[in-house]
Design a protein around this motif. Structure first.
Motif, short mmCIF file in Angstrom:
data_model
loop_
_atom_site.label_atom_id
_atom_site.label_comp_id
_atom_site.label_asym_id
_atom_site.label_seq_id
_atom_site.Cartn_x
_atom_site.Cartn_y
_atom_site.Cartn_z
N THR A 196 0.82 -1.21 0.00
CA THR A 196 0.00 0.00 0.00
C THR A 196 0.85 1.26 0.00
N VAL A 197 2.00 1.23 0.67
CA VAL A 197 2.87 2.41 0.74
C VAL A 197 3.99 2.36 -0.29
N GLY A 198 3.91 1.40 -1.23
CA GLY A 198 4.91 1.31 -2.28
C GLY A 198 6.19 0.62 -1.87
N GLY A 199 6.16 -0.12 -0.77
CA GLY A 199 7.34 -0.82 -0.30
C GLY A 199 7.52 -2.15 -1.01
N THR A 200 8.69 -2.75 -0.83
CA THR A 200 9.02 -4.03 -1.44
C THR A 200 9.48 -5.00 -0.36
N ALA A 201 8.77 -6.12 -0.23
CA ALA A 201 9.15 -7.14 0.75
C ALA A 201 10.46 -7.80 0.32
N VAL A 202 11.37 -7.97 1.27
CA VAL A 202 12.65 -8.60 1.03
C VAL A 202 12.67 -10.00 1.63
N ALA A 203 12.12 -10.15 2.81
CA ALA A 203 12.10 -11.45 3.49
C ALA A 203 10.91 -11.53 4.43
N ALA A 204 10.17 -12.63 4.32
CA ALA A 204 9.08 -12.91 5.25
C ALA A 204 9.64 -13.78 6.36
N LEU A 205 9.39 -13.38 7.59
CA LEU A 205 9.88 -14.09 8.77
C LEU A 205 8.69 -14.64 9.54
N PRO A 206 8.92 -15.52 10.51
CA PRO A 206 7.80 -16.04 11.31
C PRO A 206 7.09 -14.93 12.10
N SER A 207 5.91 -15.25 12.55
CA SER A 207 5.12 -14.40 13.44
C SER A 207 4.80 -13.04 12.86
N HIS A 208 4.39 -13.00 11.59
CA HIS A 208 3.95 -11.76 10.95
C HIS A 208 5.02 -10.69 10.92
N ARG A 209 6.25 -11.09 10.68
CA ARG A 209 7.37 -10.14 10.58
C ARG A 209 7.88 -10.16 9.14
N VAL A 210 8.17 -8.99 8.62
CA VAL A 210 8.67 -8.86 7.25
C VAL A 210 9.77 -7.81 7.22
N VAL A 211 10.84 -8.12 6.50
CA VAL A 211 11.86 -7.12 6.21
C VAL A 211 11.52 -6.58 4.83
N ALA A 212 11.47 -5.25 4.71
CA ALA A 212 11.08 -4.62 3.45
C ALA A 212 11.88 -3.35 3.21
N ILE A 213 11.93 -2.96 1.96
CA ILE A 213 12.51 -1.68 1.57
C ILE A 213 11.35 -0.70 1.47
N VAL A 214 11.44 0.41 2.22
CA VAL A 214 10.34 1.37 2.32
C VAL A 214 10.88 2.79 2.13
N ASP A 215 10.13 3.61 1.41
CA ASP A 215 10.46 5.04 1.30
C ASP A 215 10.17 5.66 2.67
N LEU A 216 11.17 6.31 3.24
CA LEU A 216 11.01 6.86 4.59
C LEU A 216 9.91 7.90 4.70
N ARG A 217 9.58 8.56 3.60
CA ARG A 217 8.46 9.52 3.63
C ARG A 217 7.14 8.80 3.88
N ASN A 218 7.07 7.52 3.49
CA ASN A 218 5.84 6.74 3.66
C ASN A 218 5.82 5.91 4.94
N LEU A 219 6.93 5.91 5.68
CA LEU A 219 7.01 5.10 6.89
C LEU A 219 5.92 5.46 7.91
N PRO A 220 5.61 6.75 8.14
CA PRO A 220 4.52 7.05 9.09
C PRO A 220 3.17 6.46 8.67
N LEU A 221 2.89 6.41 7.37
CA LEU A 221 1.65 5.79 6.89
C LEU A 221 1.65 4.30 7.20
N LEU A 222 2.79 3.67 6.99
CA LEU A 222 2.91 2.24 7.29
C LEU A 222 2.75 1.99 8.79
N GLN A 223 3.37 2.83 9.60
CA GLN A 223 3.28 2.66 11.05
C GLN A 223 1.86 2.79 11.58
N ARG A 224 1.03 3.57 10.88
CA ARG A 224 -0.36 3.77 11.32
C ARG A 224 -1.34 2.79 10.68
#
Length: 96
Positions: A40-68
């Motif tokens: 939704t914020v234009g990020g790219t998943a890099v690795a899916a981890l257990p327990s609903h954790r994901v490492v992704a590349i995210v534009d820092l301007r969109n990070l507050p949208l992702l956090q909310r």
């Protein structure tokens, strides 16, 4: 990049820096899978981890949208060199 100091970081000899713009590798922990929220914020998943954790590349301007986002418990930048990250992915068998 500005350096931030705290007693916690100083006790461990850590250098904490914060970028205000650009893209960064982030750890996103969701209440459920955060993959849709990342897209939704234009990020790219890099690795899916257990327990609903994901490492992704995210534009820092969109990070507050992702956090909310309603699916996201916490999201923030992480730093790891590419060789260690590749070794980590092999260790946990992570797939985006």
């Amino acid at each position: 990049m500005p350096q931030l100091h705290s007693k916690f970081a100083d006790n461990f000899g850590a250098d904490v820096s914060a970028a205000a713009e650009g893209r960064a590798m982030c750890l996103i922990v969701g209440y459920r899978s955060p993959l849709a929220a990342i897209k939704t914020v234009g990020g790219t998943a890099v690795a899916a981890l257990p327990s609903h954790r994901v490492v992704a590349i995210v534009d820092l301007r969109n990070l507050p949208l992702l956090q909310r986002h309603e699916d996201v418990r916490v999201a923030g930048p992480i730093s790891i060199d590419p060789q260690r990250f590749a070794a980590f992915q092999r260790l946990v068998g992570a797939q985006p």
